[in-house]
Design a protein around this motif. Structure first.
Motif, PDB file in Angstrom:
ATOM      1  N   SER A 108     -12.578  -0.599  -6.368  1.00  0.00           N
ATOM      2  CA  SER A 108     -13.410  -0.975  -5.265  1.00  0.00           C
ATOM      3  C   SER A 108     -12.656  -1.304  -4.365  1.00  0.00           C
ATOM      4  O   SER A 108     -12.210  -0.769  -2.904  1.00  0.00           O
ATOM      5  CB  SER A 108     -14.485  -1.507  -5.562  1.00  0.00           C
ATOM      6  N   ARG A 235     -19.899  -0.522  -6.495  1.00  0.00           N
ATOM      7  CA  ARG A 235     -20.364  -0.649  -4.817  1.00  0.00           C
ATOM      8  C   ARG A 235     -21.100  -1.502  -4.507  1.00  0.00           C
ATOM      9  O   ARG A 235     -20.705  -2.050  -2.932  1.00  0.00           O
ATOM     10  CB  ARG A 235     -22.130   0.224  -4.686  1.00  0.00           C
ATOM     11  N   GLN A 238     -17.546  -2.428  -2.771  1.00  0.00           N
ATOM     12  CA  GLN A 238     -17.230  -1.242  -1.667  1.00  0.00           C
ATOM     13  C   GLN A 238     -17.952  -2.281  -0.615  1.00  0.00           C
ATOM     14  O   GLN A 238     -17.497  -1.705   0.961  1.00  0.00           O
ATOM     15  CB  GLN A 238     -17.436   0.325  -1.928  1.00  0.00           C
ATOM     16  N   ARG A 239     -19.020  -2.128  -0.380  1.00  0.00           N
ATOM     17  CA  ARG A 239     -19.916  -2.574   1.013  1.00  0.00           C
ATOM     18  C   ARG A 239     -19.152  -3.620   0.922  1.00  0.00           C
ATOM     19  O   ARG A 239     -19.235  -3.299   2.582  1.00  0.00           O
ATOM     20  CB  ARG A 239     -21.555  -2.187   0.102  1.00  0.00           C
ATOM     21  N   VAL A 299     -27.839  -2.818   1.897  1.00  0.00           N
ATOM     22  CA  VAL A 299     -27.343  -2.500   1.048  1.00  0.00           C
ATOM     23  C   VAL A 299     -26.440  -3.467   0.362  1.00  0.00           C
ATOM     24  O   VAL A 299     -27.255  -2.979  -1.235  1.00  0.00           O
ATOM     25  CB  VAL A 299     -26.196  -0.930   1.313  1.00  0.00           C
ATOM     26  N   LEU A 303     -28.121  -4.477  -3.616  1.00  0.00           N
ATOM     27  CA  LEU A 303     -27.559  -4.035  -5.082  1.00  0.00           C
ATOM     28  C   LEU A 303     -27.229  -5.225  -5.769  1.00  0.00           C
ATOM     29  O   LEU A 303     -26.911  -5.528  -6.317  1.00  0.00           O
ATOM     30  CB  LEU A 303     -25.834  -3.715  -4.357  1.00  0.00           C
ATOM     31  N   GLU A 344     -26.354   5.347   3.064  1.00  0.00           N
ATOM     32  CA  GLU A 344     -26.627   4.093   3.262  1.00  0.00           C
ATOM     33  C   GLU A 344     -27.718   4.181   1.389  1.00  0.00           C
ATOM     34  O   GLU A 344     -26.992   3.567   1.084  1.00  0.00           O
ATOM     35  CB  GLU A 344     -27.746   3.010   4.339  1.00  0.00           C
ATOM     36  N   LYS A 346     -26.830   7.143  -0.366  1.00  0.00           N
ATOM     37  CA  LYS A 346     -26.124   6.710  -1.227  1.00  0.00           C
ATOM     38  C   LYS A 346     -25.224   5.971  -1.656  1.00  0.00           C
ATOM     39  O   LYS A 346     -24.610   6.228  -3.077  1.00  0.00           O
ATOM     40  CB  LYS A 346     -25.149   8.076  -0.558  1.00  0.00           C
ATOM     41  N   TYR A 347     -25.869   4.903  -1.606  1.00  0.00           N
ATOM     42  CA  TYR A 347     -24.667   3.003  -2.787  1.00  0.00           C
ATOM     43  C   TYR A 347     -26.650   3.695  -4.127  1.00  0.00           C
ATOM     44  O   TYR A 347     -25.659   2.954  -4.515  1.00  0.00           O
ATOM     45  CB  TYR A 347     -25.001   2.486  -1.395  1.00  0.00           C
TER      46      TYR A 347
END
Length: 409
Positions: A108, A235, A238-239, A299, A303, A344, A346-347
């Protein structure tokens, strides 16, 4: 100060710290950080008892290495005091480079830098602080020492790392299939021409070890719920890095903020970066996620909410790769339901694959020593056991997407 301390371990009982160098390494802040790094990442969301740490594991590996040295010396294998100490140091520090939740950072907010490479950087820094006392340990850790069996004890098919984590993870998860008899396996070890071998009477212990490894991977390490939780954590990071790159301030510790703001890779992961990394642990990530639940970004907040409250995505495991049409259908459904972009979505909707190979014959063979003195590759011992299923790589494919009534915040 008395440095020959005794630790009480739930797996092996009393573990003795063998000398003052090992004591001082354990006391070092780099090593103490391992108390705050979970051994099994997000697996506690599946197995509530799996809260043990890399610290537990490293101390257990040290104990098993002491057993191995004692056994091999008893059988006439020459191991000098310097080599003995180097083995203890190498196995004690072999996992010191793990980041928060063990593997999540590698995929990440740090690019292309494995925990093994970071472990080596830690060892080199410690070597400077300890006046080059780790030179031989580093050589063994890197697999460059000419006495190969020492390298194999640290990183091989039957190394002390695997011998501890299978037994330890089995204990803390309650999954009895992984409960190997590591002490018996170590008792069966010998050395011929500076290569590690297993005495013939230990062949069934090897078989159980390899079968236990396969069971533990499918049942624990690659458990579908643990898998989706780790993917969500990756994720999240990453976000967070993506939003930070856009100039959005996210509350976090200084150490975590550094890795969110900077692109760290194998080319610039130097000793200055290492000192920041040494301040980073599970607590930074958990406290950040608790705060990030309040952010405006759809997102990131969702998450984080999924992980903190264990409201995870649905995951399906398949024997064949997921069709693009199936994946896109779930993406389209998510976009329509929540009014977000494809990017978005795809997260929350994604696919991937996992593989498991209990025995890797092409990389590090296991050799059997017969009473006659003959040495044979375990692959050829087909009369006593069949390793073909264990040496075959099994790949599974997964798709993750929200449950029908997932609550978004």
């Amino acid at each position: 100060m008395n440095k020959l301390k005794i630790l009480n371990d739930p797996i092996y009982g009393f573990i003795t710290i063998p000398n003052s160098l090992i004591f001082d390494l354990i006391q070092h802040r780099y090593f103490q950080r391992l108390r705050r790094i979970s051994q099994m990442g997000m697996s506690y969301l599946v197995y509530p008892g799996a809260h043990h740490t890399r610290f537990h594991h490293a101390i257990g590996c040290l104990h098993l290495m002491q057993k191995a040295v004692t056994v091999l010396r008893f059988k006439g294998v020459g191991i000098s005091k310097q080599e003995e100490q180097a083995l203890y140091v190498a196995i004690l520090l072999h996992d010191i480079g793990h980041g928060p939740f063990s593997h999540a950072m590698e995929h990440s907010i740090v690019n292309g830098v494995s925990h093994e490479e970071i472990s080596l950087l830690f060892m080199e820094q410690l070597n400077l602080e300890f006046n080059s006392k780790l030179n031989l340990a580093i050589q063994i850790f890197k697999g460059e020492y000419p006495r190969k069996f020492m390298c194999q004890l640290v990183a091989g098919q039957l190394d002390m790392d695997r011998s501890d984590y299978l037994k330890r993870d089995s204990f803390y998860t309650g999954v009895s299939e992984g409960n190997i008899n590591s002490e018996r396996l170590i008792t069966m070890l010998h050395v011929v021409n500076d290569e590690l071998v297993v005495e013939e009477k230990g062949i069934y212990s090897v078989e159980k070890f390899l079968i236990a490894r396969r069971f533990m991977y499918w049942q624990v390490y690659l458990h579908k719920t643990g898998l989706v939780a780790e993917q969500l954590l990756i994720r999240v990071l990453q976000r967070a890095k993506e939003l930070t790159g856009r100039g959005i301030h996210l509350p976090s510790s200084e150490a975590l903020a550094f890795f969110l703001k900077h692109d760290i890779n194998d080319l610039n992961f130097n000793h200055a970066v290492l000192n920041v990394f040494a301040q980073l642990d599970d607590y930074d990530i958990v406290s950040a996620m608790k705060e990030w639940q309040k952010e405006d970004d759809f997102v990131l907040k969702n998450l984080c909410n999924m992980i903190i409250n264990r409201n995870l995505l649905k995951i399906k495991i398949k024997d064949e790769p997921v069709k693009h049409k199936t994946l896109q259908m779930h993406i389209d459904d998510f976009v329509k339901t929540y009014g977000v972009s494809d990017y978005e979505a795809k997260y929350f909707v994604f696919n991937g694959e996992v593989s498991n190979q209990a025995y890797e014959p092409k990389q590090k063979v296991i050799n059997i020593l017969y009473k006659s003195g003959k040495i044979e590759n375990i692959d050829n011992v087909s009369v006593k056991l069949n390793l073909l299923p264990l040496s075959k790589t099994v790949t599974k494919y997964y798709i993750c997407y929200p449950k029908e009534k997932v609550e978004m915040v």
